[in-house]
Structures are given as structure tokens and as C-alpha cells.
Design a protein around this motif. Structure first.
Motif, PDB file in Angstrom:
ATOM      1  N   ASP A  72       0.867  -1.194  -0.020  1.00  0.00           N
ATOM      2  CA  ASP A  72      -0.009   0.165  -0.138  1.00  0.00           C
ATOM      3  C   ASP A  72       0.943   1.201  -0.080  1.00  0.00           C
ATOM      4  N   VAL A  73       2.138   1.229   0.158  1.00  0.00           N
ATOM      5  CA  VAL A  73       3.113   2.341   0.200  1.00  0.00           C
ATOM      6  C   VAL A  73       2.810   3.177  -1.159  1.00  0.00           C
ATOM      7  N   LEU A  93      15.996  -2.409  -0.363  1.00  0.00           N
ATOM      8  CA  LEU A  93      15.102  -1.772  -0.599  1.00  0.00           C
ATOM      9  C   LEU A  93      14.231  -2.178  -1.752  1.00  0.00           C
ATOM     10  N   ARG A  94      14.928  -2.925  -2.663  1.00  0.00           N
ATOM     11  CA  ARG A  94      14.501  -3.394  -3.927  1.00  0.00           C
ATOM     12  C   ARG A  94      13.693  -4.620  -3.450  1.00  0.00           C
ATOM     13  N   ALA A  95      13.895  -5.410  -2.724  1.00  0.00           N
ATOM     14  CA  ALA A  95      12.955  -6.701  -2.259  1.00  0.00           C
ATOM     15  C   ALA A  95      11.773  -6.304  -1.456  1.00  0.00           C
ATOM     16  N   CYS A  96      11.837  -5.082  -0.948  1.00  0.00           N
ATOM     17  CA  CYS A  96      10.763  -4.596  -0.162  1.00  0.00           C
ATOM     18  C   CYS A  96       9.612  -3.850  -1.086  1.00  0.00           C
ATOM     19  N   PHE A  97      10.387  -2.824  -1.912  1.00  0.00           N
ATOM     20  CA  PHE A  97       9.498  -2.031  -3.066  1.00  0.00           C
ATOM     21  C   PHE A  97       9.558  -2.152  -4.433  1.00  0.00           C
ATOM     22  N   GLY A  98      10.461  -3.331  -4.736  1.00  0.00           N
ATOM     23  CA  GLY A  98      10.462  -3.407  -6.295  1.00  0.00           C
ATOM     24  C   GLY A  98       9.107  -3.892  -6.932  1.00  0.00           C
ATOM     25  N   GLU A  99       8.320  -4.458  -6.324  1.00  0.00           N
ATOM     26  CA  GLU A  99       6.939  -4.653  -6.959  1.00  0.00           C
ATOM     27  C   GLU A  99       6.123  -3.581  -6.819  1.00  0.00           C
ATOM     28  N   VAL A 100       6.131  -2.921  -5.620  1.00  0.00           N
ATOM     29  CA  VAL A 100       5.427  -1.842  -5.303  1.00  0.00           C
ATOM     30  C   VAL A 100       5.537  -0.475  -6.137  1.00  0.00           C
ATOM     31  N   ARG A 101       6.787  -0.272  -6.370  1.00  0.00           N
ATOM     32  CA  ARG A 101       7.285   0.851  -7.128  1.00  0.00           C
ATOM     33  C   ARG A 101       6.697   2.323  -6.687  1.00  0.00           C
ATOM     34  N   PRO A 102       6.757   2.523  -5.594  1.00  0.00           N
ATOM     35  CA  PRO A 102       6.291   3.829  -4.698  1.00  0.00           C
ATOM     36  C   PRO A 102       7.094   5.034  -5.275  1.00  0.00           C
ATOM     37  N   ALA A 103       6.560   6.328  -5.344  1.00  0.00           N
ATOM     38  CA  ALA A 103       7.433   7.479  -5.668  1.00  0.00           C
ATOM     39  C   ALA A 103       8.354   7.366  -4.640  1.00  0.00           C
ATOM     40  N   ALA A 104       9.786   7.812  -4.930  1.00  0.00           N
ATOM     41  CA  ALA A 104      10.922   7.844  -3.934  1.00  0.00           C
ATOM     42  C   ALA A 104      11.861   8.973  -4.186  1.00  0.00           C
ATOM     43  N   THR A 105      12.229   9.376  -2.916  1.00  0.00           N
ATOM     44  CA  THR A 105      13.298  10.352  -2.885  1.00  0.00           C
ATOM     45  C   THR A 105      14.479   9.978  -2.017  1.00  0.00           C
ATOM     46  N   MET A 106      15.678  10.435  -2.143  1.00  0.00           N
ATOM     47  CA  MET A 106      16.805   9.985  -1.306  1.00  0.00           C
ATOM     48  C   MET A 106      17.330  11.645  -1.187  1.00  0.00           C
ATOM     49  N   LEU A 107      17.652  11.911   0.440  1.00  0.00           N
ATOM     50  CA  LEU A 107      18.226  12.826   0.568  1.00  0.00           C
ATOM     51  C   LEU A 107      19.448  12.963   1.408  1.00  0.00           C
ATOM     52  N   VAL A 108      20.354  13.393   1.264  1.00  0.00           N
ATOM     53  CA  VAL A 108      21.463  13.365   2.145  1.00  0.00           C
ATOM     54  C   VAL A 108      21.442  14.734   3.161  1.00  0.00           C
ATOM     55  N   CYS A 109      21.362  14.214   4.289  1.00  0.00           N
ATOM     56  CA  CYS A 109      21.413  15.305   5.571  1.00  0.00           C
ATOM     57  C   CYS A 109      21.814  14.611   6.662  1.00  0.00           C
ATOM     58  N   GLY A 110      21.777  15.453   7.938  1.00  0.00           N
ATOM     59  CA  GLY A 110      22.349  14.773   8.955  1.00  0.00           C
ATOM     60  C   GLY A 110      21.051  14.368   9.697  1.00  0.00           C
TER      61      GLY A 110
END
Length: 134
Positions: A72-73, A93-110
């Protein structure tokens, strides 16, 4: 009338800071940024991949309590202090979301604690659990 429910994980951070692991708002589920702490022992691995696995276990537990699952993500955000740590996490991450294909963002931050190497936040919609449009 909107039905709102707070879901708690038992993390000491929720009490100290004043937030919920997740909030259910009708059919929407918002899971807070979740780190690799094992909330039962309040320990965290030094390995980023193990932290990612624990993040996903923590998120999966919150989603289950909200009446949904990873299927449902619809949105995921990855937050990492070191961008080099992201690629080693991809298989988990692919094992969890690979079939779901949610919109995704990666941020570098503290992050709040220097032991934290990854934090994951998701939004889900209960009952959406299907993949279409491929």
C-alpha cells in the motif's frame, strides 16, 4: 468526520519528542522517519544494511498496525548522512519495494544521532495494494 489514529512503537523517542510512529488519517497512513533502532532493546547496528533492514521491520510493524502493508506504500523517502551508504542498501530496498514501485526520494542530510546511518519515511493508502500501469 475524519478518523485519526496515532500508532506508537514504544520507542523512547516518541515520548521524549512527542510524536507517533505513524498516523492513520482515514485511508492514508503516514509513517514517521524511522531509523534502524530495535525498539525492544533500543540498540542499533553499526552496519547500514542491517539498519535499513531494521528500519523496514519497524515500518512494516507500523503499517500492519494501521491495517495495511508495504503493498500500500505510495511514497518513500530515504535520508542518509553519507550518500555512499545508499547503494549498499539497494538490494534490501528493492526486495521490499521492487514490485510496489512507490514514488521515491533520497536526501543526504544529518540525522538526530551520529549512530544513525539511514532513516526511512513512507506514506501509504490503505487498500491501494496493487501495482498498475507498468
Amino acid at each position: 468526520m475524519t478518523r485519526r489514529q496515532a500508532i506508537l512503537s514504544g520507542s523512547v523517542f516518541e515520548e521524549r519528542i512527542g510524536y507517533a510512529r505513524a498516523v492513520v488519517d482515514e485511508d492514508r497512513v503516514h509513517v514517521s522517519g524511522t531509523t534502524g533502532f530495535d525498539y525492544a532493546t533500543m540498540t542499533i547496528s553499526e552496519d547500514v544494511v542491517e539498519q535499513a533492514e531494521q528500519c523496514l521491520r519497524n515500518i512494516g510493524d507500523a503499517l500492519g498496525k494501521a491495517g495495511c502493508s508495504f503493498a500500500d506504500v505510495v511514497r518513500v523517502r530515504y535520508l542518509l548522512p553519507d550518500r555512499a551508504d545508499f547503494e549498499p542498501c539497494w538490494p534490501v530496498l528493492r526486495a521490499c519495494f521492487g514490485e510496489v514501485r512507490p514514488a521515491a526520494t533520497m536526501l543526504v542530510c544529518g540525522l538526530a544521532d551520529p549512530r544513525m546511518k539511514i532513516e526511512i519515511e513512507v506514506d501509504a493508502r490503505r487498500g491501494s495494494g496493487g501495482v498498475t500501469g507498468r
